[in-house]
Design a protein around this motif. Structure first.
Motif, mmCIF file in Angstrom:
data_model
loop_
_atom_site.group_PDB
_atom_site.id
_atom_site.type_symbol
_atom_site.label_atom_id
_atom_site.label_comp_id
_atom_site.label_asym_id
_atom_site.label_seq_id
_atom_site.Cartn_x
_atom_site.Cartn_y
_atom_site.Cartn_z
ATOM 1 N N MET A 98 0.814 -1.216 0.000
ATOM 2 C CA MET A 98 0.000 0.000 0.000
ATOM 3 C C MET A 98 0.849 1.268 0.000
ATOM 4 N N GLY A 99 1.909 1.276 0.807
ATOM 5 C CA GLY A 99 2.751 2.470 0.863
ATOM 6 C C GLY A 99 3.375 2.785 -0.479
ATOM 7 N N LYS A 100 3.908 1.737 -1.132
ATOM 8 C CA LYS A 100 4.538 1.920 -2.446
ATOM 9 C C LYS A 100 3.522 2.379 -3.476
ATOM 10 N N ARG A 101 2.328 1.789 -3.460
ATOM 11 C CA ARG A 101 1.320 2.175 -4.440
ATOM 12 C C ARG A 101 0.852 3.613 -4.217
ATOM 13 N N MET A 102 0.684 4.023 -2.965
ATOM 14 C CA MET A 102 0.281 5.402 -2.677
ATOM 15 C C MET A 102 1.349 6.395 -3.144
ATOM 16 N N THR A 103 2.629 6.013 -2.962
ATOM 17 C CA THR A 103 3.719 6.874 -3.440
ATOM 18 C C THR A 103 3.649 7.037 -4.955
ATOM 19 N N GLU A 104 3.380 5.943 -5.656
ATOM 20 C CA GLU A 104 3.276 5.989 -7.118
ATOM 21 C C GLU A 104 2.114 6.881 -7.557
ATOM 22 N N ILE A 105 0.983 6.762 -6.857
ATOM 23 C CA ILE A 105 -0.184 7.592 -7.202
ATOM 24 C C ILE A 105 0.134 9.059 -6.973
ATOM 25 N N GLY A 106 0.776 9.363 -5.837
ATOM 26 C CA GLY A 106 1.152 10.748 -5.560
ATOM 27 C C GLY A 106 2.097 11.300 -6.606
ATOM 28 N N ALA A 107 3.039 10.453 -7.060
ATOM 29 C CA ALA A 107 3.989 10.885 -8.090
ATOM 30 C C ALA A 107 3.267 11.172 -9.406
ATOM 31 N N ASN A 108 2.299 10.338 -9.758
ATOM 32 C CA ASN A 108 1.531 10.569 -10.988
ATOM 33 C C ASN A 108 0.749 11.878 -10.918
ATOM 34 N N VAL A 109 0.166 12.154 -9.758
ATOM 35 C CA VAL A 109 -0.547 13.429 -9.568
ATOM 36 C C VAL A 109 0.425 14.592 -9.736
ATOM 37 N N ALA A 110 1.628 14.438 -9.153
ATOM 38 C CA ALA A 110 2.632 15.508 -9.237
ATOM 39 C C ALA A 110 3.018 15.799 -10.683
ATOM 40 N N HIS A 111 3.195 14.746 -11.492
ATOM 41 C CA HIS A 111 3.556 14.949 -12.901
ATOM 42 C C HIS A 111 2.465 15.735 -13.630
ATOM 43 N N GLN A 112 1.218 15.416 -13.335
ATOM 44 C CA GLN A 112 0.114 16.119 -13.992
ATOM 45 C C GLN A 112 0.080 17.593 -13.590
ATOM 46 N N ILE A 113 0.289 17.869 -12.307
ATOM 47 C CA ILE A 113 0.251 19.257 -11.843
ATOM 48 C C ILE A 113 1.468 20.026 -12.341
ATOM 49 N N ARG A 114 2.658 19.387 -12.296
ATOM 50 C CA ARG A 114 3.885 20.067 -12.730
ATOM 51 C C ARG A 114 3.811 20.472 -14.193
ATOM 52 N N SER A 115 3.085 19.695 -15.007
ATOM 53 C CA SER A 115 2.998 20.010 -16.424
ATOM 54 C C SER A 115 2.323 21.356 -16.669
ATOM 55 N N GLN A 116 1.594 21.854 -15.669
ATOM 56 C CA GLN A 116 0.935 23.150 -15.791
ATOM 57 C C GLN A 116 1.887 24.304 -15.490
ATOM 58 N N TYR A 117 3.071 23.985 -14.957
ATOM 59 C CA TYR A 117 4.023 25.032 -14.564
ATOM 60 C C TYR A 117 5.403 24.703 -15.139
ATOM 61 N N PRO A 118 5.555 24.792 -16.466
ATOM 62 C CA PRO A 118 6.819 24.408 -17.105
ATOM 63 C C PRO A 118 7.988 25.337 -16.773
ATOM 64 N N GLY A 119 7.703 26.521 -16.252
ATOM 65 C CA GLY A 119 8.771 27.491 -16.007
ATOM 66 C C GLY A 119 9.512 27.315 -14.703
ATOM 67 N N LEU A 120 9.123 26.347 -13.876
ATOM 68 C CA LEU A 120 9.791 26.163 -12.584
ATOM 69 C C LEU A 120 11.183 25.577 -12.793
ATOM 70 N N SER A 121 12.191 26.230 -12.218
ATOM 71 C CA SER A 121 13.564 25.738 -12.426
ATOM 72 C C SER A 121 14.285 25.458 -11.109
ATOM 73 N N THR A 122 14.249 26.374 -10.171
ATOM 74 C CA THR A 122 14.987 26.176 -8.926
ATOM 75 C C THR A 122 14.159 25.384 -7.914
ATOM 76 N N HIS A 123 14.862 24.817 -6.961
ATOM 77 C CA HIS A 123 14.185 24.069 -5.889
ATOM 78 C C HIS A 123 13.246 24.994 -5.122
ATOM 79 N N LYS A 124 13.680 26.202 -4.866
ATOM 80 C CA LYS A 124 12.868 27.170 -4.126
ATOM 81 C C LYS A 124 11.557 27.457 -4.863
ATOM 82 N N GLU A 125 11.638 27.640 -6.178
ATOM 83 C CA GLU A 125 10.437 27.903 -6.972
ATOM 84 C C GLU A 125 9.471 26.723 -6.927
ATOM 85 N N LYS A 126 10.013 25.521 -6.998
ATOM 86 C CA LYS A 126 9.163 24.328 -6.977
ATOM 87 C C LYS A 126 8.460 24.174 -5.638
#
Length: 208
Positions: A98-126
């Motif tokens: 369950m822990g591994k699967r939840m991590t994978e789901i969270g990562a997939n959500v992150a990829h979808q959201i990050r695609s809306q903000y292509p200009g993020l470059s630094t760790h601070k901005e992210k």
């Protein structure tokens, strides 16, 4: 419910021990009498109750006010219903971690959201953008940078609180989301589902 009362509930949500009338008056920038009127209405609604008393400088102890369980549930949890469906679906799979699967789901959500903000470059901005996104999702999130390139994200409201109290594996979804969105290693230092005052995560950039 008026905006002032919503703001009052948000202030109480950020302080587990509770707040006094004076502190609420200062935080809301309204009079003490106005605070008392709002508290009275919220108490009648069952959203706010009296907590402990706190000594004041030689004077009468200050009464603290806290959220009731019903008041805590008034916090926005915009996608906990979706997570319940996801959990139910995952649990039907035999031998699943369950822990591994939840991590994978969270990562997939992150990829979808990050695609809306292509200009993020630094760790601070992210980290700053993630904090903004999490706040919009109902986490009541804030962040601070600490030495060594590490950042802290704290959330006063766990959108999965009821679920996480039953199964801490759900917290891995948050870690997967945060780690992938910010390209960080994530450590979970405090958890509201385990009695903490906040959910606190430390994020260390993988790029440094």
């Amino acid at each position: 419910m008026g905006e002032r009362q919503k703001q009052l509930l948000k202030l109480l949500r950020g302080s587990k021990p509770g707040l006094s009338v004076d502190e609420l008056s200062k935080g809301l920038e309204i009079t003490r009498n106005a605070v008392r009127q709002h508290l009275a209405a919220l108490e009648v609604a069952g959203l706010v109750g009296t907590g402990a008393s706190r000594p004041s400088g030689g004077g009468r102890p200050q009464q603290l006010y806290v959220l009731t369980e019903l008041g805590k549930e008034m916090a926005p949890r915009q996608y906990s219903w979706l997570a319940q469906l996801v959990l139910a679906s995952v649990r039907r799979e035999a031998g699943i971690d369950m822990g591994k699967r939840m991590t994978e789901i969270g990562a997939n959500v992150a990829h979808q959201i990050r695609s809306q903000y292509p200009g993020l470059s630094t760790h601070k901005e992210k980290v700053e953008k993630l904090t903004e996104v999490m706040d919009q999702l109902g986490y009541s999130a804030r962040n601070a940078t600490v030495s060594g390139g590490e950042s802290i994200i704290e959330a006063d409201n766990c959108v999965f609180h009821s679920m996480a109290k039953k199964d801490l594996a759900i917290c891995h979804l948050d870690r997967g989301l945060m780690g992938t969105f910010t390209d960080s290693d994530v450590e979970h230092h405090e958890c509201m589902a385990q009695g903490g005052n906040v959910c606190r995560f430390k994020l260390k950039s993988k790029e440094e």
